[in-house]
Design a protein around this motif. Structure first.
Motif, short mmCIF file in Angstrom:
data_model
loop_
_atom_site.label_atom_id
_atom_site.label_comp_id
_atom_site.label_asym_id
_atom_site.label_seq_id
_atom_site.Cartn_x
_atom_site.Cartn_y
_atom_site.Cartn_z
N ARG A 1 0.55 -13.16 58.73
CA ARG A 1 1.17 -13.17 60.01
C ARG A 1 0.32 -12.54 61.07
O ARG A 1 0.43 -12.88 62.14
N ALA A 2 -0.52 -11.50 60.36
CA ALA A 2 -1.38 -10.72 61.15
C ALA A 2 -2.82 -11.64 61.57
O ALA A 2 -2.98 -11.53 62.91
N ASP A 3 -2.97 -12.53 61.01
CA ASP A 3 -3.83 -13.50 61.40
C ASP A 3 -3.42 -14.30 62.35
O ASP A 3 -4.03 -14.81 63.42
N ALA A 4 -2.26 -14.87 62.15
CA ALA A 4 -1.81 -15.89 63.05
C ALA A 4 -1.47 -15.14 64.53
O ALA A 4 -1.94 -15.68 65.62
N ALA A 5 -1.02 -14.01 64.45
CA ALA A 5 -0.76 -13.25 65.61
C ALA A 5 -2.19 -12.96 66.25
O ALA A 5 -2.12 -12.95 67.64
N ARG A 6 -3.15 -12.82 65.76
CA ARG A 6 -4.50 -12.41 66.04
C ARG A 6 -5.12 -13.74 66.95
O ARG A 6 -5.68 -13.84 68.08
N MET A 7 -4.63 -14.91 66.26
CA MET A 7 -5.26 -16.03 66.76
C MET A 7 -4.31 -16.44 68.15
O MET A 7 -4.94 -16.99 69.23
N LEU A 8 -3.31 -16.01 68.10
CA LEU A 8 -2.36 -16.41 69.32
C LEU A 8 -2.74 -15.35 70.38
O LEU A 8 -2.23 -15.85 71.77
N ASP A 9 -3.21 -14.36 70.15
CA ASP A 9 -3.52 -13.36 71.06
C ASP A 9 -4.26 -13.89 72.18
O ASP A 9 -5.47 -14.63 71.84
N GLY A 10 -3.92 -13.83 73.31
CA GLY A 10 -4.79 -14.20 74.46
C GLY A 10 -4.54 -15.52 74.70
O GLY A 10 -4.94 -16.16 75.81
N SER A 11 -3.47 -16.39 73.90
CA SER A 11 -3.33 -17.70 74.34
C SER A 11 -2.01 -17.79 75.19
O SER A 11 -1.76 -18.89 75.59
N GLY A 12 -1.28 -16.69 75.33
CA GLY A 12 -0.23 -16.59 76.38
C GLY A 12 0.99 -17.06 75.65
O GLY A 12 2.11 -17.26 76.19
N ILE A 13 0.77 -17.14 74.31
CA ILE A 13 1.93 -17.67 73.39
C ILE A 13 2.57 -16.54 72.60
O ILE A 13 1.67 -15.84 71.64
N ASP A 14 3.70 -15.98 72.67
CA ASP A 14 4.40 -15.01 71.86
C ASP A 14 4.25 -15.52 70.57
O ASP A 14 5.29 -16.60 70.14
N PRO A 15 3.87 -14.79 69.58
CA PRO A 15 3.88 -15.40 68.20
C PRO A 15 5.36 -15.42 67.59
O PRO A 15 5.52 -16.21 66.61
N ALA A 16 6.06 -14.65 68.01
CA ALA A 16 7.59 -14.70 67.63
C ALA A 16 8.36 -15.65 68.36
O ALA A 16 9.67 -15.80 68.19
N ALA A 17 8.00 -16.31 69.38
CA ALA A 17 8.64 -17.16 70.03
C ALA A 17 9.21 -18.50 69.22
O ALA A 17 8.32 -18.82 68.38
N LEU A 18 10.47 -18.98 69.43
CA LEU A 18 10.55 -20.19 68.64
C LEU A 18 9.92 -21.40 69.08
O LEU A 18 9.96 -21.42 70.60
N ALA A 19 9.64 -22.29 68.25
CA ALA A 19 8.31 -23.17 68.87
C ALA A 19 9.32 -24.16 69.91
O ALA A 19 8.73 -24.71 70.73
N GLY A 20 10.54 -24.15 69.29
CA GLY A 20 11.19 -25.47 70.35
C GLY A 20 11.54 -24.83 71.69
O GLY A 20 11.90 -25.65 72.65
N ARG A 21 11.26 -23.32 71.82
CA ARG A 21 11.54 -23.01 73.44
C ARG A 21 9.97 -22.99 74.10
O ARG A 21 10.46 -22.89 75.34
N LEU A 22 9.08 -23.51 73.50
CA LEU A 22 7.81 -23.65 74.24
C LEU A 22 7.69 -24.75 75.25
O LEU A 22 8.34 -25.84 74.86
N ASP A 23 6.96 -24.48 76.05
CA ASP A 23 6.79 -25.74 76.97
C ASP A 23 5.70 -26.61 76.56
O ASP A 23 5.02 -26.31 75.38
#
Ligand SMILES: Nc1ncnc2c1ncn2[C@@H]1O[C@H](COP(=O)(O)OP(=O)(O)OP(=O)(O)O)[C@@H](O)[C@H]1O
Ligand SMILES: [Mg+2]
Length: 503
Positions: free
Chosen positions: A130-152
């Protein structure tokens, strides 16, 4: 074997992947005719070619998704015995397709972790993961905890790319990854690719945009009609014109509309006080024969207004067409009846019907208006089909073939042909040349130009500044749901547009 097994290569061996005499036929169609190609370790290798040249087929073969008719794949000096998705992912080869493979009811971070599960003492180390995934998402503008179905759409595409990288891919293939990305997103994606390249990841990158190939690629190969037409190990020494010439086999004449001033003409369409989510337009008039560009950042209102005029986006407001005032159309059927046609940028959702033939797709939207006494007029249908099949230059043996058998860019030509066939008075096209090769892009802009000369009003929604400069009379730059700046004449330049959008 782990995914990072080097398979016995040595540091002096700089070819990670060799495509050796690969051919692929679909029945009578020869999509690949014996392609031999070396991909060097730690490089970004561009793959270019006209619509239908065989790019997606080639990377489909490399990633194990399509079985070649003949030929072999050599990875780290060893010919592969099995070339299927599982074997290729084990070898570290990942294809990021246009269709995001994302599980909607999992979070963004969980989607990244799908199928990787790093193990400590035989257990999945969820916390580290989870920590690795959050780090990768860091700076992508994507909230790691957001449901994928809600993403544009853009976030989903980014997530898809990130997952291939997170999965330990050593060769990552991106088939037209930038299609739905804004300039800022694109920059971010390229930075990310450069970072991974520095860590030794190899990329194969498909794009129709010369400027992207010149910016990010080290080497480039060009496919033409299923064969290798040429390439370069040093892209930076090439010009955009040279790239186009390699792709087309001839020089490219860029289209430029002779811009016209329509001020003072009676409008073909007027909009007043249009309100909705992301929409707060006060007034807009478009003259017959005028081509207006809509642009802006996502959510600024350009796309929303275009969809609202076609009854696809909930909004209230006044619309006057040729002097008759009505509200905004409640649904697309009403809009079509009023003479409004629309090409969506989401060709997968609102696009071609894959199992139907090319001809049926072209005739689909215009048929009801051509029906006589409830019967479809076959002669009228055939005339429309042959006209737009030819005009759009669809690459296929004939209009009776299923849309599924077309390359991505050719499916888009069919969608555009279908919209043009409705004989609209107002044509709205959203990203009309996305995914279309440089040669056909000029043809599409020419067709829209010719249509406007017959008095049709046109709205082009686009984030492609080059396209706006070449194709329109006036550009409306949107911000907070309204037009924040209008550019006309000499003021329509790439620089002015970029600055205005970002301002
Ligand atoms: N499933 C299929 N059945 C029949 N023909 C197919 C199939 N898939 C692809 N083709 C044909 O193979 C050729 C190459 O298609 P491919 O999708 O590889 O082109 P591409 O270079 O990716 O084009 P684009 O830039 O439009 O995406 C085309 O002529 C296409 O019509
Ligand atoms: Mg393709």
């Amino acid at each position: 074997m782990t995914i990072h097994d080097t398979g016995g290569w040595t540091a002096t061996d700089d070819v990670i992947l060799r495509i050796d005499d690969v051919a692929k036929s679909y029945g009578p169609v020869k999509a690949l005719r014996g392609v031999t190609l070396d991909i060097r370790r730690g490089t970004i290798h561009g793959l270019l070619g006209e619509n239908g040249a065989g790019k997606s087929t080639l990377v489909g073969v490399i990633s194990g998704q399509r079985t070649p008719t003949s030929g072999r794949i050599v990875m780290n000096g060893r010919p592969l015995e099995r070339v299927d998705v599982k074997a290729m992912e084990e070898a570290g080869v990942f294809l990021v397709t246009q269709e995001p493979m994302i599980i909607d009811n999992m979070t963004a971070a969980e989607n990244l972790m799908l199928g990787i599960w790093p193990v400590r003492n035989g257990l999945v180390d969820w916390k580290a993961l989870r920590a690795d995934a959050a780090r990768m998402l860091d700076g992508s503008g994507i909230d790691p905890a957001a449901l994928a179905g809600r993403l544009d759409a853009v976030a989903r595409r980014k997530l898809n790319i990130l997952r291939a990288m997170f999965s330990g891919g050593t060769v990552i293939i991106l088939d037209e990854p930038t299609a739905a990305l804004t300039v800022a997103d694109r920059r971010q994606l390229f930075d990310f690719m450069r970072r991974l390249k520095a860590e030794g990841v190899t990329f194969i990158f498909i794009s129709h945009y010369n400027d992207e190939i010149l910016e990010i690629c080290d080497a480039v190969s060009v496919l033409r009609d299923g064969s290798l037409a040429g390439g370069s190990e040093d892209v930076r020494a090439m010009t955009s014109e040279q790239l186009s010439e390699l792709v087309l086999g001839r020089g490219l004449t860029l289209f430029q509309r002779a811009r016209r001033d329509h001020a003072g003409k009676a409008p073909a369409i007027s909009l007043r006080e249009v309100r909705g989510r992301h929409l707060a337009l006060s007034a807009l008039d478009i003259a017959p024969g005028e081509i207006v560009g809509f642009t802006g950042l996502p959510g600024a209102g350009a796309k929303e207004l275009a969809r609202a005029i076609f009854g696809l986006y909930p909004a209230r407001g006044r619309l006057t067409m040729n002097g008759v005032e009505t509200g905004l159309p409640g649904d697309p059927r009403m809009a079509l009846d009023a003479g409004i046609a629309f090409l969506s940028d989401d060709r997968r959702r609102d696009g071609a019907v894959g199992q139907m033939s090319i001809g049926q797709n072209i005739a689909l939207s215009s048929l009801p208006s051509r029906a006589r006494f409830g019967f479809i007029d076959r002669a009228a249908e055939a005339a429309v089909v042959s006209r737009y099949f030819g005009a759009m230059g669809v690459k296929s043996p004939g209009p009776e073939y299923a849309v599924d058998t077309l390359s991505g860019g050719n499916q888009q030509k069919v969608c555009l042909g279908r919209v043009l066939a409705t004989d609209p008075r107002l044509l709205i096209v959203d990203e009309p040349t996305r995914g279309i090769d440089v040669g056909v892009k000029q043809d599409v802009l020419r067709i829209i130009d010719a249509l406007s000369n017959t008095g049709v009003a046109v709205i082009i929604v686009s984030t492609d500044t080059d396209e706006l400069v070449r194709a329109v009379d006036r550009v409306c730059v949107f911000g907070q749901g309204d037009i924040k700046e209008t550019l006309t004449g000499e003021d329509i330049t790439v620089e002015r547009l970029r600055a205005s959008v970002q301002a």
